[in-house]
Structure formats: structure tokens, C-alpha cells
Design an enzyme around this catalytic site. Structure first.
Site, PDB file in Angstrom:
ATOM      1  N   HIS A 179      -3.892   6.249   2.851  1.00 44.03           N
ATOM      2  CA  HIS A 179      -4.544   5.018   2.396  1.00 44.03           C
ATOM      3  C   HIS A 179      -4.020   3.780   3.125  1.00 44.03           C
ATOM      4  CE1 HIS A 179      -5.636   1.853  -0.570  1.00 44.03           C
ATOM      5  NE2 HIS A 179      -6.619   2.660  -0.917  1.00 44.03           N
ATOM      6  N   ASP A 201       0.843  -1.201   0.000  1.00 44.44           N
ATOM      7  CA  ASP A 201       0.000   0.000   0.000  1.00 44.44           C
ATOM      8  C   ASP A 201       0.876   1.247   0.000  1.00 44.44           C
ATOM      9  OD1 ASP A 201      -2.294   1.770   0.648  1.00 44.44           O
ATOM     10  OD2 ASP A 201      -3.311  -0.088   1.153  1.00 44.44           O
ATOM     11  N   SER A 210     -11.174  -0.616  -1.467  1.00 50.56           N
ATOM     12  CA  SER A 210      -9.936  -0.553  -0.683  1.00 50.56           C
ATOM     13  C   SER A 210     -10.234  -0.763   0.800  1.00 50.56           C
ATOM     14  CB  SER A 210      -9.280   0.821  -0.828  1.00 50.56           C
ATOM     15  OG  SER A 210      -8.529   0.894  -2.006  1.00 50.56           O
TER      16      SER A 210
END
Ligand SMILES: *[C@@H]1O[C@H](CO)[C@@H](O)[C@H](O)[C@H]1NC(C)=O
Ligand SMILES: *[C@@H]1O[C@H](CO)[C@@H](O)[C@H](O)[C@H]1NC(C)=O
Ligand SMILES: *[C@@H]1O[C@H](CO)[C@@H](O)[C@H](O)[C@H]1NC(C)=O
Ligand SMILES: *[C@@H]1O[C@H](CO)[C@@H](O)[C@H](O)[C@H]1NC(C)=O
Ligand SMILES: *[C@@H]1O[C@H](CO)[C@@H](O)[C@H](O)[C@H]1NC(C)=O
Ligand SMILES: *[C@@H]1O[C@H](CO)[C@@H](O)[C@H](O)[C@H]1NC(C)=O
Length: 782
Positions: free
Chosen positions: A225, A152, A554
């Protein structure tokens, strides 16, 4: 269409290269090598790397063209654990020479994949009791032995969600390390965050050097994220977590004692396949049990899809791999990451909402969704403007930058259609033009999906039916006014419902498997956030928070990674396929109102979703721990499967990473695509004359529930198809015992009455004692 564009683009590059004689531009290529060849050569060279360097020298052109000094090839990574080969920067000529070298199976240009952007554990039914997954004992003694790796944007190591309070020492088998980089030192790791590495060579080859002032050249996550996804799966419990007081509660990862290893391969939101491969390769060598990848690329056959190749390598080494399905819904056949060896996760809603309500001057009220936060809980009743009355440019209805006219919108509420640019950016555009509020309206494809955003001005999102109504009122009454009121967090909404943005099947790459596999919470998820990152990613938005609310597949993917970690902790010897089967066959298909789960992209809530939206259904962690039966699959089965869908020996060899010969045509007949021991059934009937009218598939289940138990079959036939199972009863005498059955699908003349992409759906359930082992069936006519 996307794929077609890419082919065109590549063609242009090649043409260009030919015209310009020696191209000085180098691109990154991923080169798959024959494993046997590499082994053979290992006796000559200490490391494959040395041999790869040799090969690269061979690829140098011996051109006498002194006018063009050729750039030498440059080795970026070698891959050894989950795929065999390397990546390198090459000129077109070098690439062409390289493909002719013995031992090179395949070479493909590097590609970019993109990210698919407290309360959810309670919603999932994970409670701290003595029976379920969150049993205190299994927590302390077991889940802490499981390591989840995240590929990620890195991680914010100081976040309270990654504190190691209460954790035992790091499992001794762990081989990973904490790699230093900009603003990241070994002391940033602890008993929770046990590994942190970063991979940037592919990214830098494509985009140039990472600007350290914008993004730390290290595993530090300055975007958010990766911090969000890691804490969703395995963040430590934090009480009183919220975003501006909303969604307040205990934030904890699904498997909150599991260890985290962060592999940063995404920079400025872009992830190069060559970096992702290096990340997967390291993660598997380091000893992760579960890999979580919330990123998606274009759908392509597996032998060309290096992330799927590496995932097969990871799976064969016992690592469970889950991927997000993608955010390209509600359109059919958009699902990505579809290989049968990975878990492909769709997204759906929780029963939690953030009510932002619109009241019109005609008395009509519409309920929407917003996490706008201020002391002012309600706007005044203000004039409404839209499209012509707000600016009149072509894109004014979407509130794109520069499209609004300040003289028209000042002090008013602007209607903005969802789509094209980010929802919070539209809010900024309205605010900058002097608008006092914004009502975001869903276009038909977003249906009734209410994704909440922390807007920079009073704003709320409304579904498509409200959008239609308000636009209608405004045409009839130019003096219409509106107010927006904010009520904060609400619970009890009908749920789960599948997100409009969630990518859907059937898979174009591989229609013989139902994809996605499963759905999990992915709308308005609260999780950890770096204190340096704007909560809207707008540079002018100076608001910072410890937790942020995001939506996307996600967000759903790490929920499933966490559940897989919990199952792994209790069933240490289960294969990735067995864990996957447990999650899929125990999934539920009904919502909290007792109806079949429906689709947020359709305003009519009686439109139920099909396996092409949610696979086997919604994750059900407690039941997944004790599924009764599992459908297991070996590494060899996947290779057989690839042969059955007509991959060539060369293609299967690439995925197998060793010389592989598919069975002859005769042998093939004994293993059809539908025979892969998958926990769901995709059946294809071809419209061609003389096409097969019946298929019989074989399945084998392993008893993991009660030693002495008998299961009966329960069939819900898809329209237009007869389903029969032999035998109808499976009697087990002991744990670990395997039993096989055959299932036949026979078309009964009529196509289908469903007519939804000419498919029809049903299920097959083995029922024994308290167990119910369900597999969906999707029949497609082509
Ligand atoms: C570097 O790390 C510290 C925490 O150790 C943090 O406060 C600071 O904001 C970070 N700087 C950047 C540029 O990310
Ligand atoms: C890096 O980013 C900063 C801030 O945007 C900018 O001022 C600087 O010029 C950039 N450095 C390079 C080398 O591009
Ligand atoms: C709308 O407002 C204008 C100006 O205030 C007024 O002249 C007009 O009569 C109003 N129209 C309606 C339908 O109320
Ligand atoms: C919803 O769909 C059902 C069945 O397709 C139909 O009977 C009903 O009229 C629809 N309702 C609306 C509001 O469109
Ligand atoms: C594979 O090829 C054979 C022979 O051409 C064909 O009959 C079969 O349908 C193909 N199978 C798949 C899964 O495409
Ligand atoms: C069924 O699908 C076809 C095209 O796929 C379409 O033309 C037809 O109108 C549909 N029939 C019904 C009853 O919806």
C-alpha cells in the site's frame, strides 16, 4: 451506527473494570496537554518527557490491595510539534486518576484507522511541455525542493520508482533521517527516498509484538500500500511499466522529482492513532511540505480526533495535508477526515479500462472489466451456475469460502455477487472448487463501477444492469452458457465518473463545510509494488509484479498530494489553504463527453454527481498552478470557526494547544460558521418555525493572477434559493491585493425539487480574463 456500537463497547469495558476490581489489562490512551502548562514546566524539566513520566507516576493507584499487583503506566510517545501531549499504556484506574491532573485537557483511548485501499498523469493533462506544471524548468529546479511525507505501510526502497537518477542533492533544510530496522539500513535511503521512520508502539500495545517473519519491523513495506501511494505522488519516471502487459506506459509520480519521506505507522493493515500521531509529529519536525494519508477512521468531532488535531498543528506550520475520503460509498454521510484544514479526496475513474467481455449462448454480449492475464484470451462456451445450482448454501451467491459445491461447479462458469469478501478471494474459491471461470456481478450499490482485479482464474466484473439481465436469462434458460474473452487495455471510456465506493457527504461531524473537497483518479491505478507481496494479497497466489493496479480513495489521495507539491514548488510562499483553494476553484465538473460528471453507483448515466460526491469537482493540475484568485485562511480563522460551530473554550483550547477563549456571544455573531474563508459554500436551513430564512456570508479573495484585472460574478442558483453577491465586480490593481465580497442565500419558499437528501446545488464563479474561479454551493434543509 458504528459510533453507537463503539460507545456501547466502551461502556461494557468500564462496567467490566468496575466488577473486576483492579483490572490488569492496560490500554493505550492519547493524552492532550495544556501547552501553556508544558511551557511553564519546561523550566523545571529539561524535556516534557520527564514531566510526563512524573505525571504518569501520579496516576499510579495507591491502593493497599496487595492481591492485585498493579502494572505501572508506560509512556509510549511524546508529541511536541503538531499536538502537545503523549500516549501511554494505562489501566482504567490510572486513566481515571490521570484525567484529574492539572494540565490534562483530554484523554482518549487509542483507536485504529484503516487503509483505503503511468497513465493517470496523462489523463490529468500533465504533459511535458513548456507551459504547464510539467515544464522542464519547474521540474528540475523547483519540484525537487518539495518533500512529501507518507504515513502508510512504509516503502520498498529498492523499487526502481524510488531510484534517484537525475536528482540534485537533498535540500539542506531537511532534518529527517533514515532509521534502521529489520531488513532496512540507512543505505536504503537516497536522494529520492530521503527519510524513513517507523512507529509501532501503539500497534504492539494493541496486537502484540510484530512477527518479523511476516512483516519487517522497520520502514520496509512488505504489503504494498505505502509503496503504491508514494510512487503515485512522487515516484521517479519508469518507462515500460505495466502489470502483465496491461496499462503499459511510462509510470511516473505526479510530482516525479519531489522527495519522498516514508513514515510507517500501519502494520498488517492497521494503523493506531498513537502511531499516526507520532508519524505526523516527526514528519513536520523533519521538514516535509506535504503530508499524504490514505487512511480513514470513524468520524468524530475534531477535538476527539487526534489525526485532525495533529493535522491542524501541521497546517499551522505550513504543511499541506491531504487525506482520503474513505471507501464507504455510495451511502450518504460516510465521508471521513473532514476538518476544514485538510484536503479530503474522493475517487473517480480514468478513461482507461481493461475489457473482459461475456458472451451468452443466447447471443447477448456484456462488457465488463478484468486484468486476468494468460495466453488463453477466451474461455470455451461453458454452463453457468449460480446460487442454488452452485451450492445452495446461504452465502453461495457471494462465493464465500466453503459455500460452493465442487460437484456442481466443476468445469463451469460461476456467477458471484460482489460484496462481503474480496473479489479475488471469490475467484480463488471458485477455482478451488474446480470452476472454470467466474462472472462477478455488481449489487445495486456498486452500480456500474468496474474495478479491475488480477484474478486467479478467467473472470470479469459486470455492472448492475448486466447482472440483472443475466440472472433473468438464467432463470428462464437453465441451459444458458457463457464465455469470457479478454481484450486487455482500452482507452476512451466516458470519464471521469465518481466511484461507487467513494465516501460521500454531507459530513455528519461538520455540515458547515462541503466534504469531500475534490475528486481525483482512484479506479484501476497502476503504481509501484514490492516484489515480495502477492498482487492479490492471497497467500496461495504466488504471482509477483513490479507494478500493481489498485482502486480506492487511497489511490486518489496521493494524486492530490503530488499536485499540491507541484503548486508548492512554483508558489513557495503559499499557505496550505491557498494551495487547497487553487486546486478546488480550478476543478472541472464536466466529463470527456461534455456532460456533467456522473456517478458510477447509479446505472442511469444521466444521474449527475453533486458536491457531496465530488466536492468542487475533478482536479485540474495545470489550471491549479495559475488559479487567478485564492481564498486564504489563517490558523486563527480555524479557531474562530470552531467557536462559531459552538465548540467550548476547552475544546478549542485543545485544538489550539494554548489557552483559547472564544469571543463572547456578541462577538460570535460577527463570525458565523459560513464566514470561514473556504472556497466552497455549505448552507443549512432549518425547518423549525421561525428558523432563519437568509444568511449573508463574507469572503476575501487574494489576487495571484494578473496585476490589473477585473472579475465579474456568475451565479448558478440552487433550486429554492436566491443568491446575491455584493459587489458584482472586483477590480484589482496589483498582485497580492485582497478584495472582499458578501454573498446572501435566501430561501424562496419551496423546499427543493431535487429531493436528493433534501439538498440543492449551485455555484458561484468569478470570471476575469482567462480565469474562472468557481465555488460550489450546497444547500441543505434540515
Ligand atoms: C529484505 O530485503 C531484501 C532486499 O534488500 C529483499 O530481497 C528481501 O526479500 C527482504 N526480506 C524480507 C523478509 O522482506
Ligand atoms: C511468525 O510467523 C511465522 C509464519 O507464519 C510462524 O511460523 C511463527 O510461529 C510466528 N512467530 C511468532 C513468534 O508468532
Ligand atoms: C437443457 O438440457 C437438458 C439436458 O441436456 C435437455 O434435456 C433440455 O431439453 C434442455 N432445455 C432447453 C430449454 O434447452
Ligand atoms: C434516467 O433518468 C432520467 C431522468 O431522471 C429519466 O428520464 C430516464 O428515463 C432514466 N433512464 C433509465 C434507463 O432509467
Ligand atoms: C450555536 O449555539 C447557538 C445558541 O444556542 C445557536 O443559535 C446556533 O445555531 C449554534 N450554532 C451552530 C453552528 O450550531
Ligand atoms: C421526497 O423525499 C421524501 C422523504 O425524504 C419521500 O417520502 C418522497 O417520496 C420524495 N419525493 C419525491 C418526489 O421523490
Amino acid at each position: 451506527m458504528k459510533a453507537a456500537c463503539r460507545i456501547l463497547w466502551l461502556t461494557l469495558i468500564v462496567l467490566f473494570a468496575e466488577i473486576s476490581t483492579a483490572s490488569v489489562d492496560r490500554k493505550t490512551y492519547i493524552i492532550h496537554m495544556d501547552d501553556a502548562k508544558v511551557l511553564e514546566l519546561k523550566s523545571f524539566y529539561k524535556q516534557p518527557q520527564e514531566w510526563y513520566e512524573e505525571i504518569l507516576q501520579l496516576s499510579r493507584t495507591t491502593s493497599a490491595d496487595i492481591d492485585h499487583e498493579e502494572l505501572p503506566p508506560e509512556l509510549l510517545y511524546t508529541y511536541e510539534n503538531t499536538m502537545t501531549g503523549f500516549s501511554a499504556k494505562l489501566t482504567t484506574e490510572q486513566y481515571q486518576l490521570l484525567t484529574e491532573i492539572d494540565g490534562v485537557l483530554h484523554a482518549a483511548p487509542d483507536e485504529i484507522r484503516s487503509l483505503q485501499t503511468t497513465y493517470s498523469p496523462d489523463f490529468l493533462g500533465l504533459e511535458l511541455d513548456q507551459t504547464g506544471l510539467w515544464n522542464e524548468n519547474s521540474l528540475q529546479q523547483r519540484a525537487s525542493d518539495v518533500i512529501i511525507g507518507f504515513v502508510d505501510t512504509g516503502i520498498w526502497p529498492e523499487h526502481i520508482s524510488f531510484s534517484d537518477t537525475g536528482l540534485s542533492p537533498i535540500p539542506s533544510r531537511w532534518k529527517g533521517t533514515c532509521v534502521e530496522g529489520t531488513n532496512f539500513s540507512v543505505t536504503n535511503c537516497n536522494r529520492k527516498l530521503i527519510g524513513a521512520k517507523f512507529f509501532f508502539k501503539g500497534y504492539e500495545a494493541a496486537y502484540g509484538r510484530i512477527n518479523d517473519t511476516i512483516e519487517s519491523r522497520s520502514a520496509r513495506d512488505s504489503r504494498g500500500h505505502g509503496t503504491h501511494t508514494a510512487s503515485t505522488a512522487a515516484g521517479n519516471a519508469v518507462s515500460g511499466a505495466s502489470l502483465f502487459g496491461m496499462a503499459k506506459g511510462i509510470a511516473r509520480g505526479i510530482s516525479f522529482t519531489s522527495r519522498i519521506a516514508a513514515y510507517k505507522a500501519c502494520w498488517e493493515g492497521n494503523c493506531a492513532n498513537s502511531d499516526i500521531l507520532a508519524a505526523i509529529d516527526h514528519a513536520v519536525a523533519d521538514g516535509v511540505d506535504v503530508l499524504s494519508l490514505s487512511l480513514v477512521g470513524d468520524a468524530t468531532p475534531y477535538y476527539k480526533d487526534s489525526a485532525m488535531v495533529a493535522s491542524l498543528g501541521a497546517t499551522q506550520k505550513g504543511v499541506f495535508v491531504s487525506f482520503s475520503a474513505g471507501n464507504s460509498g455510495p451511502f450518504a454521510s460516510t465521508v471521513g477526515n473532514v476538518a476544514p484544514w485538510v484536503m479530503t479526496v474522493a475517487a473517480s475513474s480514468l478513461d482507461r479500462g481493461f475489457l473482459g467481455q461475456v458472451k451468452l449462448s443466447n447471443g447477448k454480449i456484456f462488457r465488463g472489466s478484468s486484468i486476468y492475464s494468460s495466453n488463453q484470451k477466451k474461455t470455451k462456451q461453458l454452463p453457468l451456475v449460480y446460487k442454488e445450482t452452485a451450492g445452495g448454501k446461504r452465502v453461495t451467491e457471494y462465493c464465500l469460502p466453503e459455500s460452493l459445491s465442487p460437484s456442481l461447479v466443476k468445469g463451469k462458469v460461476v456467477l458471484c455477487m460482489r460484496g462481503i469478501n474480496d473479489k479475488t478471494e471469490k475467484g480463488l474459491v471458485v477455482k478451488s472448487a474446480g470452476g472454470a471461470g467466474m462472472i462477478l456481478l455488481n449489487t445495486p450499490s456498486y452500480g456500474e463501477e468496474l474495478v479491475a482485479d488480477p484474478h486467479v482464474l478467467p473472470a470479469t466484473l459486470l455492472g448492475v444492469s448486466a447482472a440483472k439481465a443475466i440472472k433473468g436469462y438464467l432463470t428462464r434458460d437453465k441451459n444458458l452458457t457463457a464465455s469470457i474473452s479478454f481484450y486487455g487495455t482500452t482507452y476512451g471510456a466516458r470519464s471521469p465518473m465518481v466511484a461507487a465506493f467513494s465516501s460521500r457527504g454531507p459530513s455528519l461531524v461538520d455540515p458547515y463545510i462541503i466534504k469531500p473537497d475534490i475528486t481525483a483518479p482512484g479506479i484501476n491505478i497502476l503504481a509501484a509494488w514490492p516484489p515480495v507481496s502477492s498482487i492479490t494479497h492471497l497467500s496461495s497466489d504466488k504471482r509477483r509484479a513490479e507494478f500493481n493496479i489498485l482502486s480506492g480513495t487511497s489511490m486518489s489521495c496521493p494524486h492530490v498530494s503530488g499536485i499540491a507539491a507541484l503548486i508548492k514548488s512554483v508558489h513557495q510562499n503559499w499557505s496550505p489553504a491557498a494551495i487547497k483553494s487553487a486546486i478546488m476553484t480550478s476543478a472541472y465538473t464536466h466529463d470527456n463527453r461534455g456532460h456533467l460528471i456522473s456517478d458510477l453507483s447509479v446505472s442511469n448515466s444521466t444521474q449527475y454527481v453533486t458536491p457531496f460526491e465530488f466536492g468542487s469537482g475533478h482536479v485540474n493540475p495545470d489550471k491549479a498552478l495559475d488559479p487567478g484568485l485564492v481564498y486564504d485562511i489563517t490558523g486563527e480563522d480555524y479557531l474562530n470557526y470552531l467557536c462559531s460551530i459552538n465548540y467550548t473554550n476547552a475544546q478549542v483550547t485543545l485544538l489550539a494547544r494554548r489557552e483559547y477563549n472564544c469571543p463572547s456571544d456578541e462577538g460570535k455573531a460577527t463570525f458565523q460558521a459560513g464566514d470561514l474563508n473556504y472556497p466552497s459554500f455549505a448552507v443549512l436551513f432549518y425547518a423549525v418555525k421561525g428558523g432563519k430564512t437568509s444568511y449573508t456570508y463574507k469572503r476575501t479573495v487574494t489576487n495571484v493572477g494578473k496585476a490589473k484585472i477585473s472579475y465579474k460574478i456568475l451565479i448558478d442558483e440552487p433550486k429554492g434559493v436566491r443568491v446575491s453577491v455584493v459587489p458584482k465586480v472586483l477590480k484589482f490593481k496589483e498582485l497580492g491585493e485582497k478584495q472582499s465580497y458578501k454573498v446572501s442565500f435566501t430561501r424562496s419558499g419551496a423546499k427543493t425539487t431535487d429531493n436528493k437528501s433534501l439538498s440543492s446545488f449551485g455555484s458561484l464563479i468569478w470570471v476575469g480574463g482567462e480565469y474562472s474561479v468557481r465555488s460550489p454551493i450546497a444547500v441543505t434543509w434540515q
